[in-house]
Design a protein around this motif. Structure first.
Motif, PDB file in Angstrom:
ATOM      1  N   GLY A 270       0.830  -1.192   0.000  1.00 11.70           N
ATOM      2  CA  GLY A 270       0.000   0.000   0.000  1.00 11.70           C
ATOM      3  C   GLY A 270       0.863   1.239   0.000  1.00 11.70           C
ATOM      4  O   GLY A 270       2.075   1.182  -0.212  1.00 11.70           O
TER       5      GLY A 270
ATOM      6  N   GLU B 222      -5.654   6.181  -4.589  1.00 13.55           N
ATOM      7  CA  GLU B 222      -6.320   4.881  -4.434  1.00 13.55           C
ATOM      8  C   GLU B 222      -7.049   4.477  -5.717  1.00 13.55           C
ATOM      9  O   GLU B 222      -7.020   3.300  -6.117  1.00 13.55           O
ATOM     10  CB  GLU B 222      -7.301   4.938  -3.266  1.00 13.55           C
ATOM     11  CG  GLU B 222      -6.603   5.043  -1.917  1.00 13.55           C
ATOM     12  CD  GLU B 222      -7.552   4.907  -0.747  1.00 13.55           C
ATOM     13  OE1 GLU B 222      -7.144   4.296   0.256  1.00 13.55           O
ATOM     14  OE2 GLU B 222      -8.704   5.410  -0.843  1.00 13.55           O
TER      15      GLU B 222
ATOM     16  N   ARG C 158      -4.295   0.661  -1.824  1.00 13.93           N
ATOM     17  CA  ARG C 158      -4.807   1.206  -0.563  1.00 13.93           C
ATOM     18  C   ARG C 158      -3.827   2.223   0.022  1.00 13.93           C
ATOM     19  O   ARG C 158      -2.618   1.978   0.039  1.00 13.93           O
ATOM     20  CB  ARG C 158      -5.007   0.086   0.459  1.00 13.93           C
ATOM     21  CG  ARG C 158      -6.042  -0.957   0.072  1.00 13.93           C
ATOM     22  CD  ARG C 158      -6.138  -2.027   1.149  1.00 13.93           C
ATOM     23  NE  ARG C 158      -4.862  -2.716   1.340  1.00 13.93           N
ATOM     24  CZ  ARG C 158      -4.636  -3.636   2.285  1.00 13.93           C
ATOM     25  NH1 ARG C 158      -5.582  -3.944   3.137  1.00 13.93           N
ATOM     26  NH2 ARG C 158      -3.461  -4.229   2.378  1.00 13.93           N
TER      27      ARG C 158
ATOM     28  N   LEU D 212      -2.647   3.326   3.324  1.00 16.78           N
ATOM     29  CA  LEU D 212      -2.720   2.633   4.608  1.00 16.78           C
ATOM     30  C   LEU D 212      -2.553   3.546   5.810  1.00 16.78           C
ATOM     31  O   LEU D 212      -2.722   3.106   6.947  1.00 16.78           O
ATOM     32  CB  LEU D 212      -1.652   1.541   4.661  1.00 16.78           C
ATOM     33  CG  LEU D 212      -1.781   0.454   3.589  1.00 16.78           C
ATOM     34  CD1 LEU D 212      -0.625  -0.520   3.691  1.00 16.78           C
ATOM     35  CD2 LEU D 212      -3.117  -0.270   3.730  1.00 16.78           C
TER      36      LEU D 212
ATOM     37  N   GLU E 218      -4.421  -2.605   8.592  1.00  9.69           N
ATOM     38  CA  GLU E 218      -3.912  -3.022   7.285  1.00  9.69           C
ATOM     39  C   GLU E 218      -2.451  -2.629   7.081  1.00  9.69           C
ATOM     40  O   GLU E 218      -1.736  -3.254   6.298  1.00  9.69           O
ATOM     41  CB  GLU E 218      -4.769  -2.411   6.172  1.00  9.69           C
ATOM     42  CG  GLU E 218      -6.214  -2.897   6.141  1.00  9.69           C
ATOM     43  CD  GLU E 218      -7.125  -2.117   7.089  1.00  9.69           C
ATOM     44  OE1 GLU E 218      -6.594  -1.226   7.816  1.00  9.69           O
ATOM     45  OE2 GLU E 218      -8.327  -2.405   7.122  1.00  9.69           O
TER      46      GLU E 218
END
Length: 210
Positions: free
Chosen positions: A155, A171, A177, A179, A201
């Protein structure tokens, strides 16, 4: 149980991000190549900053170079040539945060880049980026380069003033992602960094096995 922290550029916050990860996981830290190190003052050694901010055990750099330039140029100035065979993961039973030098295509020598080192060390990659203007393009290009080498992108971690539109665009266009976000911290202390809580995450790599 390791993660490779790379950046979209130099000076984007990789060392602070590495300290943040170490602080919240109890991980060790390793920077394979450090350039811009002054043996007389001890200045500009990222491991010292990570130790200060996290208390992490820091493994010695494989190369500690004086010239504040790309690793290939800094090494050449000392009559050295860096090669992938020069690097092996330090032994530890704890999670390991590996911090790269600059971005993914920074040269190690005339043929190989930081991207080749990432592939060799076989760790999921966390991309650290600024929050401001230009970060969408820089993030997406970095992510494309990583995926082209079949490296797993854990991420993106953003450092700087909050910018929600840029975060959402990263994103969406990066298919990745975001994070976490480390805001500017003044003063930058271990206590201040401890209060920047990670999303679960962001710590997935602790359970990841190659």
């Amino acid at each position: 149980m390791r993660v490779f922290v790379t950046g979209t550029d130099t000076g984007v916050g990789k060392t602070v991000a590495s300290a943040w990860l170490c602080l919240h996981t109890g991980a060790d830290y390793w920077k394979p190549v450090q350039s811009g190190y002054s043996p007389t003052t001890g200045a500009d050694r990222d491991a010292d900053e990570v130790a200060r901010l996290s208390g992490a055990r820091c493994h010695p750099e494989r190369f500690l170079l004086r010239l504040p330039r790309s690793p290939h140029e800094a090494a050449a100035s000392e009559g050295l040539r860096l090669g992938l065979d020069d690097f092996a993961l330090p032994r530890t039973e704890r999670p390991l945060v590996i911090e790269g030098a600059g971005g993914v295509l920074v040269p190690l020598n005339e043929d190989e880049t930081m991207l080749d080192l990432m592939a060799r060390l076989a760790a999921p990659v966390l991309v650290v980026a600024r929050t401001g203007l230009g970060t969408i393009n820089h993030c997406c290009l970095t992510i494309q380069a990583l995926r082209a080498r079949n490296l797993f992108v854990l991420g993106v971690l953003l450092c700087g003033e909050a910018d929600q539109p840029n975060r959402e665009a990263i994103e969406r266009f990066g298919a990745v992602r975001v994070l976490g976000h480390i805001p500017p911290l003044t003063p930058l202390t271990r206590e201040a960094l401890h209060h920047v809580a990670p999303a679960p995450e962001a710590l997935d790599w602790v359970r990841w096995k190659p």
